[in-house]
Scaffold this motif. Sequence first.
Motif, short mmCIF file in Angstrom:
data_model
loop_
_atom_site.label_atom_id
_atom_site.label_comp_id
_atom_site.label_asym_id
_atom_site.label_seq_id
_atom_site.Cartn_x
_atom_site.Cartn_y
_atom_site.Cartn_z
N VAL A 14 42.87 39.38 2.05
CA VAL A 14 41.78 38.99 1.15
C VAL A 14 41.55 37.48 1.22
O VAL A 14 40.41 37.01 1.28
CB VAL A 14 42.08 39.43 -0.29
CG1 VAL A 14 41.05 38.84 -1.26
CG2 VAL A 14 42.09 40.94 -0.39
N PHE A 15 42.63 36.70 1.21
CA PHE A 15 42.48 35.25 1.29
C PHE A 15 41.75 34.85 2.58
O PHE A 15 40.90 33.96 2.56
CB PHE A 15 43.85 34.56 1.23
CG PHE A 15 44.64 34.86 -0.01
CD1 PHE A 15 44.01 35.10 -1.23
CD2 PHE A 15 46.03 34.88 0.03
CE1 PHE A 15 44.75 35.38 -2.37
CE2 PHE A 15 46.77 35.17 -1.10
CZ PHE A 15 46.14 35.42 -2.31
N ASN A 16 42.08 35.51 3.68
CA ASN A 16 41.38 35.22 4.93
C ASN A 16 39.90 35.55 4.83
O ASN A 16 39.04 34.80 5.33
CB ASN A 16 42.01 36.01 6.08
CG ASN A 16 43.31 35.41 6.57
OD1 ASN A 16 43.50 34.19 6.55
ND2 ASN A 16 44.23 36.25 7.01
N GLN A 17 39.59 36.67 4.16
CA GLN A 17 38.18 37.04 4.00
C GLN A 17 37.45 36.05 3.11
O GLN A 17 36.29 35.71 3.38
CB GLN A 17 38.10 38.46 3.43
CG GLN A 17 38.59 39.54 4.38
CD GLN A 17 38.56 40.91 3.73
OE1 GLN A 17 37.50 41.41 3.33
NE2 GLN A 17 39.71 41.54 3.62
N VAL A 18 38.10 35.62 2.06
CA VAL A 18 37.49 34.60 1.20
C VAL A 18 37.23 33.32 2.00
O VAL A 18 36.16 32.71 1.90
CB VAL A 18 38.38 34.30 -0.02
CG1 VAL A 18 37.78 33.15 -0.84
CG2 VAL A 18 38.55 35.54 -0.89
N GLY A 19 38.23 32.93 2.79
CA GLY A 19 38.07 31.73 3.60
C GLY A 19 36.91 31.85 4.58
O GLY A 19 36.19 30.86 4.81
N ALA A 20 36.72 33.05 5.14
CA ALA A 20 35.62 33.24 6.08
C ALA A 20 34.27 33.15 5.36
O ALA A 20 33.32 32.56 5.88
CB ALA A 20 35.77 34.60 6.78
N LEU A 21 34.18 33.75 4.17
CA LEU A 21 32.94 33.66 3.39
C LEU A 21 32.63 32.21 3.03
O LEU A 21 31.47 31.78 3.07
CB LEU A 21 33.06 34.50 2.12
CG LEU A 21 32.99 36.02 2.28
CD1 LEU A 21 33.36 36.70 0.96
CD2 LEU A 21 31.60 36.45 2.72
N ALA A 22 33.67 31.46 2.68
CA ALA A 22 33.46 30.05 2.34
C ALA A 22 33.00 29.28 3.58
O ALA A 22 32.07 28.45 3.49
CB ALA A 22 34.75 29.46 1.79
N ARG A 23 33.63 29.52 4.70
CA ARG A 23 33.27 28.77 5.91
C ARG A 23 31.84 29.04 6.34
O ARG A 23 31.15 28.14 6.86
CB ARG A 23 34.24 29.10 7.05
CG ARG A 23 34.02 28.22 8.28
CD ARG A 23 35.14 28.34 9.28
NE ARG A 23 35.22 29.67 9.88
CZ ARG A 23 36.07 29.99 10.85
NH1 ARG A 23 36.92 29.08 11.32
NH2 ARG A 23 36.10 31.22 11.35
N THR A 52 48.12 33.88 6.78
CA THR A 52 46.75 33.42 6.57
C THR A 52 46.37 32.46 7.69
O THR A 52 47.23 31.76 8.23
CB THR A 52 46.57 32.73 5.20
OG1 THR A 52 47.54 31.68 5.06
CG2 THR A 52 46.71 33.73 4.07
N ASP A 53 45.11 32.45 8.02
CA ASP A 53 44.59 31.63 9.11
C ASP A 53 44.48 30.18 8.63
O ASP A 53 43.76 29.90 7.67
CB ASP A 53 43.22 32.17 9.51
CG ASP A 53 42.64 31.48 10.73
OD1 ASP A 53 43.06 30.35 11.05
OD2 ASP A 53 41.74 32.07 11.36
N PRO A 54 45.16 29.24 9.30
CA PRO A 54 45.09 27.83 8.87
C PRO A 54 43.67 27.26 8.90
O PRO A 54 43.40 26.27 8.21
CB PRO A 54 45.99 27.10 9.86
CG PRO A 54 46.90 28.15 10.41
CD PRO A 54 46.09 29.41 10.43
N ALA A 55 42.79 27.88 9.67
CA ALA A 55 41.41 27.41 9.72
C ALA A 55 40.58 27.95 8.57
O ALA A 55 39.45 27.49 8.34
CB ALA A 55 40.76 27.81 11.05
#
Length: 295
Positions: free
Chosen positions: A117-126, A157-160
Motif C-alpha cells: 500500500v505504501f508503494n501504491q501511495v508513493g506512486a500516486l504521489a509521484r 518499499t521502493d526508495p524512489a
Amino acid sequence: MDVRVGLQLYSVRRALAGDPWGTLTQLAEAGFTRLEAANHRAREDPGVGFGVRAPELRHQLDQLGLSIVGCHLNPLHLDILPRALDYQAELGNTQVGCDIEFYPYGDRDFVLRRCEVFNQVGALARERGMRFYYHNHFQEFQRCGDDYVYDLILQHTDPALVFLELDTYWMYRGGQNPVDWMRRFPERVILLHQKDFPEHSPQPLDLFDGVVSRTEDIDMGVFDERKDTRCFTEIGTGMLPIQDIVDAAAALPHLDYLFLEQDHSTLPELESIRRSHDAFSASFTGIVWPRAGRA
C-alpha cells in the motif's frame, strides 16, 4: 548546511479547531513560517482538517507568509487519496505522509501488505509531482522474526516512492538511536520530527523497558493507554541529545525540514510552542528559521 526548522500543526490542534485563522496568525507572529499539517479526518475532509477549500486556505497562508510543506493523511486508504493529493497540489504542498500505523505482533504478511500500500501511495504521489513519506512511532521497533518491523518496511518499499520522516522522540521511546538510522539510510530521510523528554519522567525513555511488552499487539488503545502525557516537555528544555540530532541531520543530502512537535503540554498550546521556539533557538546551533513567504 543549516537545518531548516518548522512546526507540526498537531502541536496546536485544539487552538486550530477553535480558531484556525487566529491561530495561524499567532504562529506567524511567533516566527513559524513552514508548517506540516496533520489531517485526521481525511475521509471526510480532503484537505488539512480545517474544513476549508484549498484556494481559501492558500490565500490565508499567503497573507501571513506561511507555507504548508507537508501533511499527514489519516486514514491512509487508497480510495480517498486522489482527491486528498489534488487538494495538496492546489495548496502548493508537494509532500504527504502517513500518520500512525499499527502492526499485529509477528504478522509478517500484514507488514508486507501494508508495504505494498505504501508503494501504491508513493506512486500516486509521484504522478502528481509529490513525495510520500513514512512517519514512525515506537511500535515499529518490535521484532518480526529476526527483523524490526521498521527494517521490513525499508526492505519492502521502493526508495524512489517511499521516503522517511524520522520521529526522533518515538525512536528513542522504541529503544533506538535516531542518529544511527539517519546514518544507515541518509538518502531516504527527507523530514524529521523533534520533541523532547523531561529529565524527571514517570516512565523510562524506552517504553519496552517494562511499560509495553515486546511481544504484545500494539493498537491505538494500547498506544494511548501506555503513553503518559507527562513524558513530553517543551523542545530544548529536556534531556534528549538534540544537538547530536541536528548535527547528524545537517549531513543528510535530501533533508527538507525538521519540524518541532509538542504532543502534550501542561501549558496552553500557543504558549508551549512559543517556549519551544525560544528554547530551540537559544540552545542549538546549525539551525535556521526560514523567512516568511512561500517555500
